[in-house]
Design an enzyme around this catalytic site. Structure first.
Site, PDB file in Angstrom:
ATOM      1  N   CYS A  31       0.683  -1.287  -0.152  1.00 50.67           N
ATOM      2  CA  CYS A  31      -0.248  -0.132   0.046  1.00 50.67           C
ATOM      3  C   CYS A  31       0.942   1.238  -0.107  1.00 50.67           C
ATOM      4  CB  CYS A  31      -0.914   0.048   1.216  1.00 50.67           C
ATOM      5  SG  CYS A  31      -1.897  -1.459   1.665  1.00 50.67           S
TER       6      CYS A  31
HETATM    7  C1  BEZ Z   1       0.613  -4.897   2.110  1.00 50.26           C
HETATM    8  O1  BEZ Z   1       0.294  -3.743   1.535  1.00 50.26           O
HETATM    9  O2  BEZ Z   1       1.902  -5.022   1.810  1.00 50.26           O
HETATM   10  C2  BEZ Z   1      -0.215  -5.677   2.531  1.00 50.26           C
HETATM   11  C3  BEZ Z   1      -1.454  -5.667   3.244  1.00 50.26           C
HETATM   12  C4  BEZ Z   1      -2.000  -6.449   3.876  1.00 50.26           C
HETATM   13  C5  BEZ Z   1      -1.676  -7.839   3.668  1.00 50.26           C
HETATM   14  C6  BEZ Z   1      -0.671  -8.052   2.796  1.00 50.26           C
HETATM   15  C7  BEZ Z   1       0.315  -7.065   2.031  1.00 50.26           C
END
Ligand code: BEZ
Length: 238
Positions: free
Chosen positions: A59
């Site tokens: 994100c």
């Molecule tokens: C991420 O943004 O890296 C992420 C968020 C939740 C679960 C897995 C990855």
């Protein structure tokens, strides 16, 4: 991440949001202040995109990319307002935005998040827009046991209708080249009675829409080529 408040149960009588549905209106707190969603959109197109959570790696890269696209003018030239959402507090959002800007600037190019991010700690809006993860058991807030938001993208037109909905799982970051490509295809189709073929990119030939036939097809698309009665391609000068 702060613990979310109690989630409201989804309303079983609410019809699903489909292409062509009018997006629900709502009020929310965002990093740029209180908004009324329809008023925020005004006469613009909108991209509402959710992500699993603040302070998560994928994100962090995605929100930086949306900010760099803003700096490059990619949203403004398409008359689009972008707005992010996740099930976190405003405090978390403010702290995280500093990381997004710092990481993006050092790893890609100057990054400065200026678009609003909705704080949807109780998942009220995420439920409205069906942005929650019911499949990936790892994508659950350990404190509350509630599902995190997934990577959903809505493209909304100026009439507030859903024109595209994409859902990505938490493990896969989005491709904003593709999101802009499909936005271009939708906007072009609205203007020119055309459709776009597989892997189309701006400037390439397009497909004459099935509703355009005979003399009208010759007049509107004088250079079109009939491959089959149902498949006619044409260059398009825009
Ligand atoms: C991420 O943004 O890296 C992420 C968020 C939740 C679960 C897995 C990855």
């Amino acid at each position: 991440m702060s613990a979310p408040a109690t989630a409201p149960p989804p309303d079983p009588n609410r019809p699903p949001l489909r292409l062509g549905s009018t997006v629900p209106d709502f009020e929310a707190e965002t990093t740029l202040g209180h908004i009324k969603f329809h008023e925020f959109l005004g006469n613009s197109w909108g991209i509402l995109f959710s992500h699993p959570g603040d302070f998560t790696p994928v994100c962090t890269t995605e929100l930086g990319e949306v900010a760099r696209r803003a700096k490059a003018g990619d949203w403004e030239k398409r008359n689009v307002k972008v707005i992010g959402i996740s099930a976190n507090s405003l405090d978390d959002h403010y702290k995280w935005v500093k990381d997004i800007n710092e990481y993006g600037t050092k790893s890609v190019s100057e990054t400065d998040v200026q678009y609003p991010i909705i704080a949807d700690g109780d998942r009220r809006i995420s439920y409205l827009f069906d942005m929650l993860d019911y499949q990936d058991a790892t994508n659950i807030d350990p404190k509350s046991g509630l599902p995190f938001t997934i990577r959903t993208v809505y493209i909304i037109d100026p009439a507030k209708k859903v024109r595209l909905k994409l859902d990505y799982p938490a493990v896969a970051g989005r491709n904003f080249d593709e999101i802009i490509r499909v936005l271009d295809a939708i906007q072009l189709g609205d203007k020119h009675r055309i459709a776009t073929p597989v892997n189309w990119k701006p400037g390439e030939d397009v497909i004459v829409h099935a509703s355009v036939q005979g003399e009208e097809a010759k007049r509107l698309f004088p250079e079109h080529v009939v491959h089959y009665p149902y498949l006619r391609t044409t260059p398009l000068k825009v």
